[in-house]
Each structure stands twice: as structure tokens, then as C-alpha cells.
Design a protein around this motif. Structure first.
Motif, short mmCIF file in Angstrom:
data_model
loop_
_atom_site.label_atom_id
_atom_site.label_comp_id
_atom_site.label_asym_id
_atom_site.label_seq_id
_atom_site.Cartn_x
_atom_site.Cartn_y
_atom_site.Cartn_z
N SER A 137 31.82 21.46 -19.04
CA SER A 137 31.65 20.02 -18.76
C SER A 137 32.86 19.23 -19.24
O SER A 137 33.38 19.47 -20.33
N TYR A 138 33.30 18.29 -18.42
CA TYR A 138 34.32 17.34 -18.86
C TYR A 138 34.11 16.00 -18.14
O TYR A 138 33.29 15.87 -17.23
N GLY A 139 34.84 14.99 -18.58
CA GLY A 139 34.58 13.62 -18.19
C GLY A 139 34.59 13.32 -16.72
O GLY A 139 33.66 12.69 -16.19
N SER A 140 35.63 13.75 -16.00
CA SER A 140 35.77 13.39 -14.60
C SER A 140 34.60 13.91 -13.78
O SER A 140 33.98 13.17 -12.99
N MET A 141 34.29 15.19 -13.94
CA MET A 141 33.26 15.79 -13.11
C MET A 141 31.86 15.34 -13.52
O MET A 141 30.97 15.21 -12.68
N THR A 142 31.66 15.04 -14.81
CA THR A 142 30.35 14.55 -15.21
C THR A 142 30.12 13.15 -14.66
O THR A 142 29.04 12.84 -14.12
N ALA A 143 31.12 12.29 -14.76
CA ALA A 143 30.98 10.93 -14.22
C ALA A 143 30.78 10.98 -12.71
O ALA A 143 29.90 10.30 -12.16
N ALA A 144 31.59 11.79 -12.02
CA ALA A 144 31.46 11.88 -10.57
C ALA A 144 30.09 12.43 -10.18
O ALA A 144 29.50 12.00 -9.17
N LEU A 148 24.51 11.64 -8.05
CA LEU A 148 23.05 11.65 -8.13
C LEU A 148 22.46 10.28 -7.80
O LEU A 148 21.38 10.19 -7.22
N PHE A 149 23.16 9.22 -8.17
CA PHE A 149 22.71 7.89 -7.76
C PHE A 149 22.71 7.78 -6.24
O PHE A 149 21.79 7.21 -5.64
N ILE A 150 23.74 8.32 -5.60
CA ILE A 150 23.79 8.31 -4.14
C ILE A 150 22.63 9.10 -3.56
O ILE A 150 21.93 8.65 -2.64
N LEU A 151 22.40 10.29 -4.08
CA LEU A 151 21.36 11.16 -3.54
C LEU A 151 19.96 10.56 -3.76
O LEU A 151 19.09 10.70 -2.90
N THR A 152 19.77 9.89 -4.88
CA THR A 152 18.50 9.19 -5.10
C THR A 152 18.32 8.10 -4.05
O THR A 152 17.22 7.91 -3.50
N GLY A 153 19.39 7.38 -3.77
CA GLY A 153 19.32 6.34 -2.75
C GLY A 153 19.05 6.89 -1.37
O GLY A 153 18.26 6.32 -0.60
#
Length: 774
Positions: free
Chosen positions: A209-216, A221-226
Motif C-alpha cells: 500500500s502507498y499513498g497514490s494508489m490508496t487515494a485513487a 470506490l466513491f464512483i462505484l458506489t454512485g
């Protein structure tokens, strides 16, 4: 290291001083960055970087996407040339194809719609059966490993498909399900995500895990929830009168957000696995702001990321407008440009564009931030941005929000399901927000009538001086911009004062259409919200996040002027913050303080130390003969009376004009011209404002398009203007809170006029008339 203005960032461990960041700084930085990009582009619409050969069309699409996101027109020569180039190539990689899709999603026209559909088909064709994407069919990595997928290509593909779907392109529902499965399988036990799912290659660290991929990934997941809400949830059932839609990815999102909170950074990529370099720092910051934007996160672990990131980026912009290696911001521009400065610059600009977006709405969910209809405010912000071409965001607020937080958006939207129970500690903040000009919108899940009833009782207790009325189809919120048919107007009540309605409580289900993003079927629900916003702001659009911030401190007042309102049987205390705002204006401009004394009811003599009485309201005041006698005695003794209809109510104007004529004689009530001392500013050594030209509110401009001079009546006694009557509102614009339909002066000119009146009254009171009072 000293930075732009007063913003400083010294070391990785230290935080930026962002107290004086303002929107003008950010706007200038964006302009300089765009001009840099235009300068380094070639006449054929291409940019030469180290990525140009491997990702054909990628840099060009990124530049155009950045420019369009900043509000640039497609007809701009550099953009037009780049679009001609992009239209004639076939980008062979997922990165480039996704970026071009995002460009086409922002362009109108049948040809661009066909191009967008073709790129959607290409991207769907090259999705791996696992649900993810690799680099594309012609990339060297794909040639070596045909089944390669990674989170970076995949997240950009999902973002592009989402924007394409919002622009009207068809994306099959099944695609979102396979993407969701892919993200859940790639989720690490620590809550974060790495570059590729574990087990995908021999290089095990790629899965860390690292910052860029976790944030992306959290943003994805927000998109997929929508998308789940839009395509897979059942619509509101009028028989069952119930929906159930908690986020399907709630646990994964919360774990990802927890990882980001525990690994907060804006000047480096947390747990970066690719050595010591920070080539993709600005890309990481862009992903981080996608999270705050999609999730309505005002802060992350108490950190205002939008402001911190903007300050960090302003500090690292080079003199030529570009951004270079963050570890070496002073690198030679010519030496670095051919490598990747245009790409870094694009991501830095996309960050600033996202960071400065104003909040359209604050949402308070009484049952927790991830309860029912969790996507409603996000979809409202997305629809508004696309419809009005004005980027906005939204914010979740909690029960700890204070007045300042609530004032960051013009509308507070309160939702819930089981009962309208607002924490007691929020009462003061909500009261200050509403009295400060904010609007509250309340709607229970599926339009529950019991929720609405409890809300109405709560606000009647909180604002006992306000009145309520049924929300009728002729109310401005149903026609200020979009005309909503009477059959589609939501049921409910409105609560407010006599300036405007300030609280709207709905008994209809609009949030279902917002949450499920039903832009066509539920079009009127979206249009109602736009109308509500424009009603709240008197047809003004939200402005930048840091608009109006300044480093200047208010001068300490060298003297003070006292005034008092006149109590009457109408809404005498309308716009209660008006005098405080006037005091700020006199203090900042002249170093003169303002003291608002206790209101006088005119049943006794007015205290001699009050040089100015202010009579305002919307309801006509009915003063008794005794009250009029005390008022006349005050004026004849040297006091000044200022009268204005707070929002230009004509009945108030007629009543007060008649009262003044009866008190002082019709012949003594005369128009004040621009040459009058009070309006020219030629008094007290010329300290006043010159008011030969005046600007008015939108409602006045609609009635009188050519009116640009003062309209005032005055009564002159013993060589001084003793009474001033304005038929156009001063008190309401003086407070600075827009009121739809208000017939008044602009805020700036209302404050200038009020400053003149206050100083003039004080000076004349100091030198009372020489003749005896009548």
C-alpha cells in the motif's frame, strides 16, 4: 524556504502557514501555468516530453483536459490545435485513451459524442476478465504479460467511464460490478492499495500500500458506489414508501480512509515504494483531492487538505509558470521541460482547480455520514458543475460543526430517517448560519412526513420571530431559473422573516432522484435545487473557496459613532447583523468604530448621546402620536433619522414617506441630488464617499435598467440634512446577505451610503443647530 506572500513551508515535517492564502493568488497561479503549457506546445498541437512516444496522445489529452477544467474555451488556439491532433489519432494505451475520453465528455456536439462512444467501446474491449485494466495492447508490458492489470491504469479507466456515463454515453451495468470485484480483491489487509494486486508478479513490493494508489482506489470506490446507486438500486416505491441504500462499499471505503488518515502527507507520497524519487507527487495530490471532492470531506484527520495542497503548490511554481521536480524546484526550466514539466504542471493545475472549488452545499445527515442517500449531495454538485459550467464541490458536516464551517456553503442540507433530532450543541451554529444569510433545506428519507413535522417544530422553536407558510407553486424557488410545473413542485413549508424564506422543509422525496443521479427522469428535482441556490444568493453563483481572504488586520478605531434602531410594531430588527457589518466597514476604511445602542421605542425622549436613529423594516410601522412626538423632538434637537425599506417594500416606503410629510411638512421633503453634501462626501474634511453613481440589486435593474444614480428623499433643517429616506433597501444589502427580489442598493454602495450617513450625523450632532428647537 520563503514562499509566495506569507505562505511558508520549511521541511517535510513542518506544516504550511496557510492563513493568508486567497483565491486571487490561486487564480493567478492557474493562469500562469496555462500560459506556460500553451508556450511549450508545438504548432501541430503536440507536446514533446519523455512520455510522448510510449503514450501517444496522452500528454496532449492531459493538457486539453487541464485547460477545459480551468474553464478555457475549446476555440483557444492551442486547445483547438491539440483537438485536431487528438481527433486524427488512435491512442494505443489505456492512459491516453482514458484521458481523451475525459476530454470528449466535456465537449458538446454529435461528432464528439460519437468519438466518446468509440473510446468507451475501445476501453471496454480491453478490460481484463478480472475487472481491471493494463497499459493497452501495444504497450511493452502487455506484450510480455497479456493479463497484466494494475490499479493506476484501472482507476483512470473507471474515472473516464464514469465521466462518459454522466455525459450520456452507454456503459453496461455489468462493467461496474466487475470493477467492484477487482477492487475488493486487490484491497490489502492494512486498508490500503498498491500498484497491482498481490500475486500479480514476482515483484511482491508492487502490491504494498502507498499513498497514490490508496487515494485513487478510495476515489474509485466513491464512483462505484454512485454507479451502483444509479443503476442497481430500486427506485422509491410509492406503495412500500421505502428505499434501502447504504453504500455497498462502505467497509472498504472506511478502511481506505483510515489508511489515508494514518498516513497523511502533502509534500511526499506516503510509503512510496519506487525508491527515493517523487516523480508522481502531483499525481498523488490530484488523487487525494479526488477523495475529498467525491466524499465531501472538508478535512482528513483534521487537516484542510485543499488549503494545504494549494499552499504547497503555490510555493513550488517556477518563474515560467511551470512545476518541476518537487525535490529540486529551482531546476533549470529549459533543461527540465523536455522531460516531464508539462505533465507535472497539468497535475499541479488540476489540483489547484479542484482545491479552489467553492462548496455548493453542506450536508448534515442525522444518522451518520454514510446513511441513506449518501450520494445525493455529490450528484447535485456534479450536475450543477456540468449544467452551469461552474465547478463546485460539497461538504459533509458533523454535529461538531461551528458557524464558520456552516457559512462555507450557502445551503445547509439536513437529511435523516427515523427522527429529526439535532444535537443541542448545533443550535447556536444553525441559528447564526441562518441569521447570517444561510438557507436550510430539510428532507427526510423518502419524504417522510413525520420527519418534516418534527423539523418544522424544531425550527419554530429556534426562530420564534419567524413565520411559516405552505410552499406554494408560485414561490420563486420554483421559477427563478428553471420553470417547474405545479404538478412537480414538492410539498412542504417555508419558514423565514419578511425579507425572504430561509428554511425549506420538504414532504416529498427529492433526494432519491439526487442519490440515484436520475438526471432525466428526476430533472425537476435537480432544477429545484438550482433554483433554491439562486434564490438564496439572489442569482449569484458560488465563488472560489478562498474568495475575500486577506492578510490585513482591522485598524483599531480611534473614535466611535453611536446609533440605535427604532422599535416599531413591524419587523424593526430585520437583518440583525447589518450594523455590525457597517461597523466593520467604518473601522476598516476609516479607523472609526460603530456602537449599536439598545433600540429605542420612542415612548420616552431619545438619549442625547445617540446622533443617529435607524428606522427600517418591511412591514409599515405604525407609530402612535406620542412616539411621533418624541421622534420629532429628537430630530429638531439635532439628531438624524435614516429610514429605509430593508428590501424595498413599497408599502413600507409609502407609509414612512407619509409619516415624514406629516411631521415636517410636505414642502420640506425633497429629493437629494448627487451634488448634495451628504452624497458628494464633502463634509468632515472630505472624509465621506462620493456617491454620484449607484449600483443596485438585480431586481431593481430588471425594473429600471438605466438607473445608476441615488434615489433619496431628505428633510433639511437649519442647514443640515436631518432626515434621509431611501425607497430602496439599504439595511439588507448592508448586512451583505443576498435576498432574492430585494429592491435595494448593491452591498458596496449600501455600505458607502451608510458610512456617509453615520459620519454626517455624528458631525452635525457635535455642532447642534443654533436656533431654538420648535
Amino acid at each position: 524556504m520563503a514562499l509566495c506572500g506569507t505562505i511558508t513551508v520549511e521541511s517535510r515535517a513542518q506544516k504550511a502557514d496557510v492563513a493568508f492564502l486567497n483565491d486571487a493568488q490561486v487564480g493567478m497561479a492557474i493562469r500562469r501555468g496555462l500560459e506556460y503549457l500553451y508556450r511549450c506546445g508545438k504548432p501541430d498541437g503536440t507536446w514533446q516530453t519523455k512520455y510522448s512516444q510510449q503514450y501517444v496522445g496522452g500528454v496532449e489529452a492531459l493538457v486539453v483536459l487541464t485547460a477545459l477544467s480551468a474553464g478555457e474555451r475549446p476555440s483557444c488556439p492551442a486547445i483547438e490545435a491539440a483537438l485536431i491532433y487528438l481527433n486524427r489519432i488512435e491512442p494505443p494505451t489505456v492512459y491516453a485513451r482514458s484521458l481523451r475520453m475525459m476530454v470528449y465528455a466535456r465537449l458538446s456536439g454529435t461528432k464528439n459524442a460519437r468519438r466518446l462512444a468509440a473510446d468507451v467501446a475501445w476501453l471496454l474491449k480491453h478490460q481484463n476478465r478480472s475487472g481491471g485494466w493494463g497499459y493497452g495492447p501495444e504497450h511493452p508490458t502487455t506484450r510480455l504479460r497479456a493479463n497484466w492489470t494494475d490499479m493506476s491504469n484501472s482507476q483512470l479507466a473507471v474515472l473516464a467511464l464514469s465521466e462518459a456515463a454522466c455525459a450520456g454515453a452507454h456503459v453496461p451495468t455489468a462493467i461496474w460490478r466487475t470493477c467492484r470485484n477487482y477492487w475488493h480483491r486487490a484491497h490489502n489487509k492494512d486498508g490500503g492499495w498498491g500498484y497491482e494486486p498481490f500475486g500479480g508478479s514476482a515483484a511482491l513490493r508492487r502490491g504494498n500500500s502507498y499513498g497514490s494508489m490508496t487515494a485513487a482506489s478510495v476515489a474509485t470506490l466513491f464512483i462505484l458506489t454512485g454507479r451502483h446507486a444509479a443503476q442497481e438500486e430500486p427506485a422509491y416505491n410509492i406503495v412500500q414508501k421505502r428505499r434501502s441504500n447504504p453504500p455497498p462499499d462502505l467497509d472498504a471505503m472506511q478502511r481506505g480512509l483510515k489508511w489515508l488518515r494514518g498516513n497523511h502527507a502533502v509534500d511526499h507520497i506516503p510509503k512510496w515504494i519506487w525508491g527515493q524519487g517523487s516523480d508522481w507527487l502531483y499525481y498523488y495530490l490530484y488523487c487525494l483531492l479526488r477523495v475529498t471532492d467525491a466524499g465531501g470531506l472538508r478535512t482528513v484527520d483534521g487537516n484542510d487538505l485543499q488549503t494545504q495542497i494549494a499552499a504547497f503548490l503555490l510555493a513550488r511554481q517556477r518563474d515560467n509558470g511551470s512545476w518541476a521536480d518537487p525535490e529540486d524546484p529551482g531546476a533549470d526550466a529549459d533543461e527540465d521541460d523536455w522531460k516531464d514539466a508539462p505533465v507535472r504542471t497539468c497535475f499541479a493545475l488540476l489540483c489547484l482547480i479542484k482545491a479552489r472549488k467553492p462548496a455548493l452545499v453542506n450536508k448534515l445527515s442525522l444518522e451518520g455520514p454514510w446513511s441513506y442517500d449518501s450520494c445525493d449531495a455529490a450528484n447535485l454538485a456534479g450536475w450543477f458543475s456540468q449544467t452551469f459550467k461552474r465547478p463546485v464541490t460539497w461538504q459533509r458536516v458533523s454535529e461538531t460543526a461551528d458557524e464558520q464551517v456552516l457559512l462555507e456553503a450557502p445551503i445547509l442540507y439536513i437529511s435523516g430517517s427515523d427522527g429529526f433530532v439535532v444535537p443541542k450543541k448545533l443550535d447556536a451554529a444553525i441559528s447564526s448560519f441562518v441569521r447570517g444569510g444561510g438557507t436550510v433545506l430539510v428532507q427526510g428519507f423518502t419524504g417522510q412526513a413525520s420527519f418534516a413535522g418534527e423539523a418544522e417544530r424544531y425550527f419554530q422553536r429556534l426562530f420564534p420571530d419567524y413565520h411559516s407558510e405552505p410552499l406554494r407553486a408560485d414561490h420563486p424557488v420554483f421559477h427563478v431559473s428553471f420553470q417547474i410545473p405545479a404538478s412537480r413542485c414538492p410539498a412542504g413549508v417555508a419558514i423565514g422573516d419578511y425579507c425572504r424564506m430561509r428554511i425549506f422543509i420538504l414532504r416529498s422525496d427529492l433526494s432519491g432522484a439526487w442519490h440515484q443521479n436520475r438526471r432525466e427522469e428526476g430533472r425537476h428535482a435537480f432544477e429545484f435545487f438550482a433554483n433554491l441556490l439562486l434564490y438564496t444568493t439572489d442569482m449569484a453563483y458560488p465563488v472560489g473557496r478562498w474568495r475575500g481572504r486577506s492578510r490585513s488586520e482591522a485598524a483599531k478605531p480611534s473614535q466611535s459613532i453611536t446609533l440605535a434602531r427604532v422599535k416599531h410594531n413591524g419587523d424593526w430588527n430585520t437583518c440583525p447583523l447589518a450594523m455590525m457589518r457597517l461597523g466593520e466597514a467604518t473601522r476598516n476604511a476609516l479607523g472609526i468604530g460603530l456602537h449599536e445602542a439598545e433600540a429605542v421605542d420612542l415612548t420616552t425622549d431619545v438619549p442625547a448621546d445617540i446622533p443617529l436613529l435607524w428606522l427600517t423594516g418591511s412591514l409599515p410601522p405604525r407609530l402612535s402620536a406620542d412616539q411621533r412626538s418624541h421622534l420629532k423632538k429628537y430630530v429638531l434637537a439635532g439628531g438624524t433619522l435614516f429610514i429605509d425599506a430593508a428590501v424595498g417594500n413599497k408599502a413600507f416606503v409609502q407609509a414612512t414617506r407619509q409619516m415624514v410629510r406629516e411631521m415636517f411638512g410636505e414642502a420640506n421633503v425633497k429629493p437629494l441630488t448627487a451634488q448634495n453634501t451628504l452624497l458628494s462626501g464633502n463634509f468632515a474634511g472630505g472624509v465621506g464617499c462620493r456617491l454620484s453613481r449607484i449600483s443596485y440589486t438585480a431586481a431593481v435593474r430588471r425594473e429600471h435598467p438605466n438607473l445608476n444614480t441615488p434615489v433619496l428623499l431628505g428633510v433639511e433643517l437649519d442647514g443640515r440634512i436631518a432626515v434621509v429616506l431611501s425607497p430602496y433597501g439599504v439595511t439588507c444589502p448592508l448586512e451583505g446577505n443576498p435576498t432574492y427580489g430585494s429592491l435595494g442598493l448593491s452591498t458596496d454602495d449600501a455600505r458607502r451610503l451608510a458610512v456617509n450617513v453615520a459620519i454626517y450625523a455624528s458631525v452635525k450632532r457635535t455642532h447642534p443647530p443654533t436656533r431654538k428647537s420648535r
